[in-house]
Scaffold this motif. Sequence first.
Motif, PDB file in Angstrom:
ATOM      1  N   LEU A   7      40.905  58.005  33.938  1.00  0.00           N
ATOM      2  CA  LEU A   7      41.320  58.452  35.031  1.00  0.00           C
ATOM      3  C   LEU A   7      41.468  60.685  35.685  1.00  0.00           C
ATOM      4  CD1 LEU A   7      41.488  58.083  38.552  1.00  0.00           C
ATOM      5  CD2 LEU A   7      43.953  58.189  38.510  1.00  0.00           C
ATOM      6  N   SER A  10      44.234  63.235  34.864  1.00  0.00           N
ATOM      7  CA  SER A  10      45.261  62.324  34.791  1.00  0.00           C
ATOM      8  C   SER A  10      46.025  61.781  33.467  1.00  0.00           C
ATOM      9  CB  SER A  10      44.808  60.734  35.551  1.00  0.00           C
ATOM     10  OG  SER A  10      44.646  60.076  34.017  1.00  0.00           O
ATOM     11  N   ARG A  11      47.053  61.189  33.110  1.00  0.00           N
ATOM     12  CA  ARG A  11      47.601  61.089  31.732  1.00  0.00           C
ATOM     13  C   ARG A  11      47.384  59.862  30.875  1.00  0.00           C
ATOM     14  NH1 ARG A  11      51.401  60.094  36.481  1.00  0.00           N
ATOM     15  NH2 ARG A  11      53.781  60.280  36.033  1.00  0.00           N
ATOM     16  N   ARG A  14      45.844  62.367  27.588  1.00  0.00           N
ATOM     17  CA  ARG A  14      46.762  61.699  26.220  1.00  0.00           C
ATOM     18  C   ARG A  14      46.316  61.328  25.711  1.00  0.00           C
ATOM     19  NH1 ARG A  14      53.208  61.897  29.282  1.00  0.00           N
ATOM     20  NH2 ARG A  14      51.863  60.080  30.362  1.00  0.00           N
ATOM     21  N   ARG A  33      39.637  59.925  41.753  1.00  0.00           N
ATOM     22  CA  ARG A  33      40.253  59.476  42.150  1.00  0.00           C
ATOM     23  C   ARG A  33      40.263  60.218  43.899  1.00  0.00           C
ATOM     24  NH1 ARG A  33      45.407  60.918  40.444  1.00  0.00           N
ATOM     25  NH2 ARG A  33      45.899  61.948  38.804  1.00  0.00           N
ATOM     26  N   ALA A  38      44.298  61.390  46.541  1.00  0.00           N
ATOM     27  CA  ALA A  38      44.299  61.288  44.817  1.00  0.00           C
ATOM     28  C   ALA A  38      44.840  60.033  44.634  1.00  0.00           C
ATOM     29  CB  ALA A  38      45.534  62.670  44.525  1.00  0.00           C
ATOM     30  N   SER A  39      44.774  59.038  45.498  1.00  0.00           N
ATOM     31  CA  SER A  39      45.026  57.516  44.124  1.00  0.00           C
ATOM     32  C   SER A  39      43.337  57.528  43.463  1.00  0.00           C
ATOM     33  CB  SER A  39      44.912  56.806  45.520  1.00  0.00           C
ATOM     34  OG  SER A  39      46.210  57.427  46.668  1.00  0.00           O
ATOM     35  N   GLY A  40      43.826  56.207  42.799  1.00  0.00           N
ATOM     36  CA  GLY A  40      42.764  55.928  41.770  1.00  0.00           C
ATOM     37  C   GLY A  40      42.335  54.560  42.930  1.00  0.00           C
ATOM     38  N   GLY A  51      47.079  48.852  38.563  1.00  0.00           N
ATOM     39  CA  GLY A  51      45.333  50.170  38.868  1.00  0.00           C
ATOM     40  C   GLY A  51      45.612  51.738  38.357  1.00  0.00           C
ATOM     41  N   SER A  53      46.496  55.050  35.997  1.00  0.00           N
ATOM     42  CA  SER A  53      46.255  55.372  34.519  1.00  0.00           C
ATOM     43  C   SER A  53      46.981  56.122  33.377  1.00  0.00           C
ATOM     44  CB  SER A  53      44.388  55.926  34.962  1.00  0.00           C
ATOM     45  OG  SER A  53      44.038  56.642  33.971  1.00  0.00           O
ATOM     46  N   GLU A  65      50.660  52.117  30.544  1.00  0.00           N
ATOM     47  CA  GLU A  65      51.985  52.792  30.607  1.00  0.00           C
ATOM     48  C   GLU A  65      51.410  53.501  29.681  1.00  0.00           C
ATOM     49  OE1 GLU A  65      54.721  52.407  32.990  1.00  0.00           O
ATOM     50  OE2 GLU A  65      55.077  54.767  32.071  1.00  0.00           O
ATOM     51  N   SER A  66      51.527  55.001  29.802  1.00  0.00           N
ATOM     52  CA  SER A  66      51.455  55.652  28.105  1.00  0.00           C
ATOM     53  C   SER A  66      52.406  55.539  27.115  1.00  0.00           C
ATOM     54  CB  SER A  66      51.638  57.541  29.048  1.00  0.00           C
ATOM     55  OG  SER A  66      51.465  57.626  29.683  1.00  0.00           O
ATOM     56  N   GLU A 102      58.244  60.648  30.800  1.00  0.00           N
ATOM     57  CA  GLU A 102      58.059  59.699  31.325  1.00  0.00           C
ATOM     58  C   GLU A 102      59.946  59.324  32.528  1.00  0.00           C
ATOM     59  OE1 GLU A 102      55.289  58.879  33.598  1.00  0.00           O
ATOM     60  OE2 GLU A 102      54.244  60.572  32.358  1.00  0.00           O
ATOM     61  N   PHE A 178      51.482  66.459  28.967  1.00  0.00           N
ATOM     62  CA  PHE A 178      51.292  66.111  30.768  1.00  0.00           C
ATOM     63  C   PHE A 178      52.635  66.816  31.191  1.00  0.00           C
ATOM     64  CE2 PHE A 178      50.705  63.873  34.493  1.00  0.00           C
ATOM     65  CZ  PHE A 178      49.371  64.448  35.179  1.00  0.00           C
TER      66      PHE A 178
HETATM   67  N1  LIG Z   1      54.464  55.754  33.549  1.00  0.00           N
HETATM   68  C1  LIG Z   1      52.934  55.700  33.366  1.00  0.00           C
HETATM   69  C2  LIG Z   1      52.593  56.324  35.166  1.00  0.00           C
HETATM   70  C3  LIG Z   1      51.256  55.756  35.391  1.00  0.00           C
HETATM   71  C4  LIG Z   1      50.069  56.566  36.782  1.00  0.00           C
HETATM   72  O1  LIG Z   1      51.124  56.591  37.448  1.00  0.00           O
HETATM   73  N2  LIG Z   1      49.106  57.658  36.730  1.00  0.00           N
HETATM   74  C5  LIG Z   1      48.817  58.634  38.257  1.00  0.00           C
HETATM   75  C6  LIG Z   1      47.868  59.288  37.024  1.00  0.00           C
HETATM   76  S1  LIG Z   1      48.564  60.496  36.338  1.00  0.00           S
HETATM   77  C7  LIG Z   1      47.620  57.199  38.908  1.00  0.00           C
HETATM   78  O2  LIG Z   1      46.720  56.334  38.129  1.00  0.00           O
HETATM   79  N3  LIG Z   1      47.644  57.271  39.927  1.00  0.00           N
HETATM   80  C8  LIG Z   1      46.841  57.116  41.109  1.00  0.00           C
HETATM   81  C9  LIG Z   1      47.885  55.818  41.427  1.00  0.00           C
HETATM   82  O3  LIG Z   1      48.842  56.132  41.829  1.00  0.00           O
HETATM   83  O4  LIG Z   1      46.908  55.531  42.784  1.00  0.00           O
HETATM   84  C10 LIG Z   1      52.357  56.019  32.929  1.00  0.00           C
HETATM   85  O5  LIG Z   1      52.687  57.182  32.166  1.00  0.00           O
HETATM   86  O6  LIG Z   1      51.025  55.496  32.251  1.00  0.00           O
END
Ligand SMILES: N[C@@H](CCC(=O)N[C@@H](CS)C(=O)NCC(=O)O)C(=O)O
Length: 221
Positions: A7, A10-11, A14, A33, A38-40, A51, A53, A65-66, A102, A178
């Motif tokens: 995405l 986003s994270r 990393r 996004r 800003a959602s995926g 869903g 990333s 999960e990272s 996290e 991040f």
């Molecule tokens: N703790 C999770 C967090 C995942 C997360 O919230 N990712 C965000 C991007 S940084 C995301 O997918 N946001 C889009 C959404 O919530 O729809 C991880 O580290 O993988």
Amino acid sequence: MITVHHLENSRSQRILWLLEELGLDYEIVEYKRDPETASGPESLKKVHPLGKSPVITDGDLTVAESGAIIEYLLDQYDVEKRLRPTDGKALLDYRYWLHFAEGSLMPLLVMKLVMMKIPESPMPFFVKPIAKAISGKVQEKFILPRITPQMQFIEKTLGESTWFVGEELTAADIQMSFPLQASSTRMSMTEFPNIARFIKQIEALPAYQKALAKGGAFTTL
Ligand SMILES: N[C@@H](CCC(=O)N[C@@H](CS)C(=O)NCC(=O)O)C(=O)O
């Protein structure tokens, strides 16, 4: 073949960086996004039910999960054990920072981002001052007293060594990148010169640069 479901901004940055550090071949599937929320996109839920990333697939496996992705990639592919200490205090410190990113720092940074966005959201003009006051109070009374000691602790740690776990880069640095990049856009860095130095240091690494070139420009929200 490893596929990173990436995405924008986003994270998952990393994970691209880690794959470059490990010298692995991988492919990227890009997602955008929603410009308003800003959602995926919904299509990410076809890869993993939440869903979010990052998420990767490797053969038949899907890993989300990272922290779990990082541990999976190290288990499978860090044959020289370059990015994860094997024992002792170094392993404990590695685990601490891997989970802290996290588990402790990101929740406060997400809360801060939400509070910063509230006054900018569309609302009747007469509600705006009230929304601004509530958002300001939550930041002052709840978020700052909790995030400041965390940032000071990180600052002290990075004042004692080049990386989070001594003098060698580990995947804990990748996981901490991040939240620290996000904190630099959500709060003043003047009191945190070691954190600012760490961010510059990671962004100059050849593997980080390669990840940027493949994944596209990256900024934290
Ligand atoms: N703790 C999770 C967090 C995942 C997360 O919230 N990712 C965000 C991007 S940084 C995301 O997918 N946001 C889009 C959404 O919530 O729809 C991880 O580290 O993988």
